[in-house]
Design a protein around this motif. Structure first.
Motif, PDB file in Angstrom:
ATOM      1  N   ILE A  80     -20.511  -4.495 -16.059  1.00  0.00           N
ATOM      2  CA  ILE A  80     -20.806  -5.388 -15.226  1.00  0.00           C
ATOM      3  C   ILE A  80     -19.550  -5.497 -15.191  1.00  0.00           C
ATOM      4  O   ILE A  80     -18.743  -6.344 -15.469  1.00  0.00           O
ATOM      5  CB  ILE A  80     -22.084  -6.589 -16.200  1.00  0.00           C
ATOM      6  CG1 ILE A  80     -23.053  -5.956 -16.921  1.00  0.00           C
ATOM      7  CG2 ILE A  80     -21.982  -7.462 -15.391  1.00  0.00           C
ATOM      8  CD1 ILE A  80     -24.350  -6.651 -17.361  1.00  0.00           C
ATOM      9  N   HIS A  81     -20.308  -5.691 -13.014  1.00  0.00           N
ATOM     10  CA  HIS A  81     -18.863  -6.389 -12.985  1.00  0.00           C
ATOM     11  C   HIS A  81     -19.123  -8.060 -11.720  1.00  0.00           C
ATOM     12  O   HIS A  81     -20.719  -7.731 -11.278  1.00  0.00           O
ATOM     13  CB  HIS A  81     -18.413  -5.748 -11.400  1.00  0.00           C
ATOM     14  CG  HIS A  81     -17.364  -4.635 -11.778  1.00  0.00           C
ATOM     15  ND1 HIS A  81     -16.343  -4.569 -12.343  1.00  0.00           N
ATOM     16  CD2 HIS A  81     -17.962  -3.229 -12.566  1.00  0.00           C
ATOM     17  CE1 HIS A  81     -16.227  -3.071 -12.881  1.00  0.00           C
ATOM     18  NE2 HIS A  81     -17.604  -2.642 -13.146  1.00  0.00           N
ATOM     19  N   VAL A  82     -18.968  -9.389 -12.705  1.00  0.00           N
ATOM     20  CA  VAL A  82     -19.036 -10.223 -11.829  1.00  0.00           C
ATOM     21  C   VAL A  82     -18.401 -11.145 -10.955  1.00  0.00           C
ATOM     22  O   VAL A  82     -16.634 -10.392 -11.486  1.00  0.00           O
ATOM     23  CB  VAL A  82     -19.159 -11.376 -12.756  1.00  0.00           C
ATOM     24  CG1 VAL A  82     -20.111 -12.329 -12.665  1.00  0.00           C
ATOM     25  CG2 VAL A  82     -19.991 -10.560 -13.857  1.00  0.00           C
ATOM     26  N   TYR A  83     -19.051 -11.111  -9.786  1.00  0.00           N
ATOM     27  CA  TYR A  83     -18.254 -12.287  -8.805  1.00  0.00           C
ATOM     28  C   TYR A  83     -17.503 -13.642  -9.056  1.00  0.00           C
ATOM     29  O   TYR A  83     -18.083 -14.180  -9.211  1.00  0.00           O
ATOM     30  CB  TYR A  83     -18.771 -11.956  -7.635  1.00  0.00           C
ATOM     31  CG  TYR A  83     -18.203 -12.340  -6.086  1.00  0.00           C
ATOM     32  CD1 TYR A  83     -17.250 -12.472  -5.661  1.00  0.00           C
ATOM     33  CD2 TYR A  83     -18.998 -13.757  -5.365  1.00  0.00           C
ATOM     34  CE1 TYR A  83     -16.810 -12.805  -4.402  1.00  0.00           C
ATOM     35  CE2 TYR A  83     -18.040 -14.455  -4.464  1.00  0.00           C
ATOM     36  CZ  TYR A  83     -17.449 -13.402  -4.036  1.00  0.00           C
ATOM     37  OH  TYR A  83     -16.723 -13.994  -2.451  1.00  0.00           O
ATOM     38  N   LEU A  84     -16.724 -13.432  -9.243  1.00  0.00           N
ATOM     39  CA  LEU A  84     -15.550 -14.677  -9.578  1.00  0.00           C
ATOM     40  C   LEU A  84     -15.667 -15.099 -10.936  1.00  0.00           C
ATOM     41  O   LEU A  84     -15.088 -15.911 -11.647  1.00  0.00           O
ATOM     42  CB  LEU A  84     -16.013 -15.551  -8.686  1.00  0.00           C
ATOM     43  CG  LEU A  84     -15.639 -15.236  -7.456  1.00  0.00           C
ATOM     44  CD1 LEU A  84     -16.165 -16.691  -6.304  1.00  0.00           C
ATOM     45  CD2 LEU A  84     -14.216 -15.133  -6.919  1.00  0.00           C
ATOM     46  N   TYR A  85     -17.102 -15.753 -11.613  1.00  0.00           N
ATOM     47  CA  TYR A  85     -16.990 -15.808 -13.261  1.00  0.00           C
ATOM     48  C   TYR A  85     -17.139 -14.984 -13.922  1.00  0.00           C
ATOM     49  O   TYR A  85     -17.003 -13.670 -13.862  1.00  0.00           O
ATOM     50  CB  TYR A  85     -18.268 -16.572 -12.967  1.00  0.00           C
ATOM     51  CG  TYR A  85     -18.976 -17.556 -11.756  1.00  0.00           C
ATOM     52  CD1 TYR A  85     -18.116 -18.724 -12.608  1.00  0.00           C
ATOM     53  CD2 TYR A  85     -18.945 -17.156 -10.772  1.00  0.00           C
ATOM     54  CE1 TYR A  85     -18.429 -19.970 -11.480  1.00  0.00           C
ATOM     55  CE2 TYR A  85     -19.707 -18.954  -9.364  1.00  0.00           C
ATOM     56  CZ  TYR A  85     -18.066 -19.552 -10.096  1.00  0.00           C
ATOM     57  OH  TYR A  85     -18.376 -20.777  -9.848  1.00  0.00           O
ATOM     58  N   PRO A 281     -10.015 -17.933  -7.822  1.00  0.00           N
ATOM     59  CA  PRO A 281     -10.620 -18.359  -6.378  1.00  0.00           C
ATOM     60  C   PRO A 281     -11.209 -19.706  -6.885  1.00  0.00           C
ATOM     61  O   PRO A 281     -11.655 -21.151  -6.040  1.00  0.00           O
ATOM     62  CB  PRO A 281     -11.477 -17.782  -5.763  1.00  0.00           C
ATOM     63  CG  PRO A 281     -10.642 -16.242  -5.799  1.00  0.00           C
ATOM     64  CD  PRO A 281      -9.631 -16.993  -7.008  1.00  0.00           C
ATOM     65  N   ILE A 282     -11.517 -20.167  -7.934  1.00  0.00           N
ATOM     66  CA  ILE A 282     -13.179 -20.678  -8.678  1.00  0.00           C
ATOM     67  C   ILE A 282     -11.841 -22.100  -9.323  1.00  0.00           C
ATOM     68  O   ILE A 282     -12.554 -23.237  -8.749  1.00  0.00           O
ATOM     69  CB  ILE A 282     -13.863 -19.966  -9.258  1.00  0.00           C
ATOM     70  CG1 ILE A 282     -14.750 -19.590  -8.513  1.00  0.00           C
ATOM     71  CG2 ILE A 282     -14.695 -21.646 -10.353  1.00  0.00           C
ATOM     72  CD1 ILE A 282     -15.631 -20.065  -7.672  1.00  0.00           C
ATOM     73  N   SER A 287      -4.088 -21.897  -5.256  1.00  0.00           N
ATOM     74  CA  SER A 287      -3.156 -20.382  -5.712  1.00  0.00           C
ATOM     75  C   SER A 287      -3.909 -20.144  -5.038  1.00  0.00           C
ATOM     76  O   SER A 287      -2.802 -19.161  -5.270  1.00  0.00           O
ATOM     77  CB  SER A 287      -4.064 -20.443  -7.490  1.00  0.00           C
ATOM     78  OG  SER A 287      -4.881 -19.708  -7.295  1.00  0.00           O
ATOM     79  N   CYS A 288      -4.536 -19.707  -4.432  1.00  0.00           N
ATOM     80  CA  CYS A 288      -5.090 -19.067  -3.114  1.00  0.00           C
ATOM     81  C   CYS A 288      -4.083 -18.906  -1.795  1.00  0.00           C
ATOM     82  O   CYS A 288      -4.449 -18.687  -0.894  1.00  0.00           O
ATOM     83  CB  CYS A 288      -6.389 -18.304  -3.162  1.00  0.00           C
ATOM     84  SG  CYS A 288      -6.830 -18.344  -4.453  1.00  0.00           S
ATOM     85  N   LYS A 289      -3.253 -20.507  -1.729  1.00  0.00           N
ATOM     86  CA  LYS A 289      -3.393 -20.699  -0.383  1.00  0.00           C
ATOM     87  C   LYS A 289      -1.690 -20.806  -0.187  1.00  0.00           C
ATOM     88  O   LYS A 289      -0.894 -21.305  -1.719  1.00  0.00           O
ATOM     89  CB  LYS A 289      -4.045 -22.442  -0.126  1.00  0.00           C
ATOM     90  CG  LYS A 289      -5.049 -22.415   0.210  1.00  0.00           C
ATOM     91  CD  LYS A 289      -5.877 -24.085   0.397  1.00  0.00           C
ATOM     92  CE  LYS A 289      -6.646 -24.388   0.824  1.00  0.00           C
ATOM     93  NZ  LYS A 289      -6.584 -25.637  -0.086  1.00  0.00           N
ATOM     94  N   ILE A 290      -0.951 -20.272   0.324  1.00  0.00           N
ATOM     95  CA  ILE A 290       0.642 -19.866   0.322  1.00  0.00           C
ATOM     96  C   ILE A 290       0.769 -20.692   1.746  1.00  0.00           C
ATOM     97  O   ILE A 290       2.311 -21.798   0.440  1.00  0.00           O
ATOM     98  CB  ILE A 290       0.799 -18.627   1.256  1.00  0.00           C
ATOM     99  CG1 ILE A 290      -0.128 -18.227   2.322  1.00  0.00           C
ATOM    100  CG2 ILE A 290       0.996 -17.494   0.501  1.00  0.00           C
ATOM    101  CD1 ILE A 290       0.750 -17.471   3.284  1.00  0.00           C
ATOM    102  N   LEU A 291       0.296 -22.290   1.749  1.00  0.00           N
ATOM    103  CA  LEU A 291       0.720 -23.062   2.829  1.00  0.00           C
ATOM    104  C   LEU A 291       0.096 -24.230   2.507  1.00  0.00           C
ATOM    105  O   LEU A 291      -0.904 -24.567   2.913  1.00  0.00           O
ATOM    106  CB  LEU A 291       0.966 -22.507   3.940  1.00  0.00           C
ATOM    107  CG  LEU A 291       2.057 -21.965   4.269  1.00  0.00           C
ATOM    108  CD1 LEU A 291       1.711 -22.304   5.852  1.00  0.00           C
ATOM    109  CD2 LEU A 291       3.072 -22.119   4.332  1.00  0.00           C
ATOM    110  N   PRO A 292       0.057 -24.839   0.865  1.00  0.00           N
ATOM    111  CA  PRO A 292      -0.788 -25.382   1.125  1.00  0.00           C
ATOM    112  C   PRO A 292      -0.783 -27.177   1.017  1.00  0.00           C
ATOM    113  O   PRO A 292      -2.463 -27.782   1.131  1.00  0.00           O
ATOM    114  CB  PRO A 292      -0.714 -25.016  -0.859  1.00  0.00           C
ATOM    115  CG  PRO A 292       0.266 -25.379  -1.343  1.00  0.00           C
ATOM    116  CD  PRO A 292       1.054 -24.258   0.098  1.00  0.00           C
TER     117      PRO A 292
END
Ligand SMILES: *[C@@H]1O[C@H](CO)[C@@H](O)[C@H](O)[C@H]1NC(C)=O
Ligand SMILES: *[C@@H]1O[C@H](CO)[C@@H](O)[C@H](O)[C@H]1NC(C)=O
Ligand SMILES: *[C@@H]1O[C@H](CO)[C@@H](O)[C@H](O)[C@H]1NC(C)=O
Ligand SMILES: *[C@@H]1O[C@H](CO)[C@@H](O)[C@H](O)[C@H]1NC(C)=O
Ligand SMILES: *[C@@H]1O[C@H](CO)[C@@H](O)[C@H](O)[C@H]1NC(C)=O
Ligand SMILES: *[C@@H]1O[C@H](CO)[C@@H](O)[C@H](O)[C@H]1NC(C)=O
Length: 484
Positions: A80-85, A281-282, A287-292
């Protein structure tokens, strides 16, 4: 012109396209608490897996009743592959404890099941998030001549562990699997080292593409051995730690799929693929931004403006007029040539092929790096003033390229970042630095070459005009001593 804006726009467009191709959504099966999904596996093979998009309600436990498994199969790997969770996949109705040896918790989970004469094989899924999650149910059958992925598990909780464990931190992604065991038809059932070789493959997604459809498309393209070999890039094993572990340099925002393949004789079996965006992302969207924040954008803008200003002839002049007395020229040149040598070293490290494992050794790395650096610096010393033109051209254009790179989210910044990680992060020497290359990286490199050439030629023109005005020789008089 911010990267997040462009990223949001791209995600929006991909959502529009996805909603136009609505077919997929109608295929999604909705599972809520207590629901039972009958999985009919009449014709299942290792080259065509059973896949089903599902959506699992918040705080629910649902059952998968697997029936009609073809008799030629020896074992099945359910995934089972769950998106983000995260969810829990379990063999038993009431074994959802995270440390249980009958269940597995995570985003990309899988369980092994031996095909028996049982009419129904039940599996249980618990979603204890407060959100409904999007998921993909997968079943792949293998026959009794295939090796068993994770069949010689020593470290993970379940007895047989066909899944992949991924740990993501700021700089590295660590991927672990467990050794495979020999096929069931084999009388010798040993777990000796290297009897069943395991190879690892990976695949990058487009940067900052966090869409659900791209996620599932990527997973689906890395399920069977044939697809993995076609779509993935093989990575070499490290000589230092266990062949079951690979470490990758983290390219923030680039989704990547990791999957191992076990081979015995003529037969191969795939592990359960794992996934990472090299950020969270959640849990931690920043942490997903390189220029936060504003200040990093501001520094980036300053860098861009400085690079542009350096393209102007007035500012180029300055570098040459610094060189007034002889010792200063020498020191100035040495410093700038060593810097250029260092930068070229970074470029070579960044683009070194993954098979160039010699650089994993710290001593050899430094010997190589210092020799290369001094070699470049020496060659540049022979070029006199032209060396500083080259240095200026490359660095001033790189300032422009670097800020553009941050804004559009390409990977050229890792020329410097990977080197910094190599010297500051423990264990990074063993990391695979293979990086994603997209059209925008190539455009940026071309732009860089054009800017650097323009800058170099412009300096050359000014230099000759000046030189001719002063003493009509190619080299200004104060540089002469170097020639003797
Ligand atoms: C299982 O699938 C086969 C072929 O797809 C079909 O003939 C059969 O009726 C199905 N069985 C059940 C129990 O749904
Ligand atoms: C699913 O399997 C379980 C365990 O074998 C069984 O108790 C249950 O009745 C099955 N449900 C359906 C709808 O077949
Ligand atoms: C397979 O499906 C058929 C219906 O097509 C059903 O009659 C049969 O009992 C099923 N076999 C198993 C082992 O579930
Ligand atoms: C999923 O589990 C992993 C490991 O236990 C954890 O690091 C991560 O934060 C979890 N993800 C979510 C969205 O809760
Ligand atoms: C699984 O855990 C239970 C209880 O914790 C234990 O009794 C059992 O021996 C374990 N099974 C395996 C295969 O490790
Ligand atoms: C692998 O396949 C080749 C040709 O198909 C055959 O000659 C060989 O015996 C096979 N090896 C094993 C170990 O099955």
């Amino acid at each position: 012109m911010s990267r997040t804006f462009i990223g949001d726009l791209l995600i929006f467009l991909s959502l529009v396209v996805a909603s136009l191709a609505e077919k997929k959504l109608t295929n999604t099966l909705f599972l809520d608490d207590g629901s039972v999904f009958q999985v009919n596996l009449t014709s299942l093979h290792d080259y065509s897996p059973y896949t089903k998009r599902i959506a699992i309600e918040a705080n629910s436990i649902s059952t998968f009743n697997v029936t009609n498994v073809s008799s030629s199969a020896s074992f099945i790997i359910f995934q089972i592959h769950v998106y983000l969770y995260n969810i829990t996949l379990s063999y038993d109705k009431d074994n959802f404890d995270k440390n249980s040896n009958r269940s597995i918790f995570g985003s990309n989970v899988g369980l092994f099941s031996k095909v028996t004469t049982n009419i129904v094989t039940p599996l249980y899924v618990k979603n204890d998030n407060v959100h409904r999650v999007e998921a993909l149910f997968v079943a792949i059958a293998y026959h009794n001549r295939s090796p068993v992925p994770g069949g010689c598990n020593m470290e993970f909780n379940t007895e047989i562990a066909p899944y992949t464990m991924v740990q993501t931190d700021d700089t590295m992604i660590t991927v672990d699997v467990q050794p495979a065991s020999m096929p069931f038809n084999n009388v010798r059932h040993s777990c000796e080292k290297d009897v069943v070789p395991v190879e690892m493959y990976h695949m990058f997604l487009t940067g900052w593409d966090f869409s659900v459809d791209s996620y599932f498309a990527a997973i689906i393209s890395m399920l069977t051995v044939t697809d993995i070999m076609e779509n993935g890039m093989q990575v070499t094993s490290s000589t230092v730690f266990s062949p079951m572990r690979r470490v990758f340099s983290a390219y923030t925002g680039f989704g990547s799929v990791y999957v191992a393949v076990a081979t015995y004789g003529n037969y191969s079996a795939a592990y359960v693929p794992a996934f990472s965006y090299a950020c969270h992302p959640i849990v931690d969207p920043d942490s997903c931004k390189i220029l936060p924040d504003f200040s990093s954008n501001f520094i980036c803008a300053l860098c861009f403006i400085a690079g542009l200003l350096l393209l102007y002839p007035k500012f180029q002049f300055h570098v040459n007029t610094i060189q007034t007395t002889y010792p200063y020229i020498l020191i100035f040149r040495l410093m700038s040539n060593l810097t250029l040598g260092w930068f070229f070293g970074c470029v070579v490290y960044f683009s070194s092929p993954e098979s160039f494992t010699i650089l994993q050794n710290n001593w050899l790395f430094w010997i190589f790096f210092v020799t290369f650096n001094l070699g470049i610096a020496l060659i540049m010393m022979l070029l006199l003033d032209f060396a500083s033109f080259i240095t200026c051209a490359i660095f001033s254009s790189f300032m422009i390229i670097l800020s553009l790179d941050y804004w559009i989210g390409s990977t050229l910044k890792y020329i410097v970042i990977n080197f910094m990680r190599r010297i500051t992060v423990e264990g990074f020497n063993l990391a695979i630095i293979e990086h994603p290359t997209e059209a925008k990286d190539i455009c940026l490199i071309l732009l860089w070459i054009c800017l650097a050439l323009y800058h170099f030629l412009k300096q050359l023109v000014i230099y000759f005009i000046n030189g001719n005005r002063n003493d009509s020789s190619v080299f200004p008089s104060e540089n002469r001593p170097l020639l003797r």
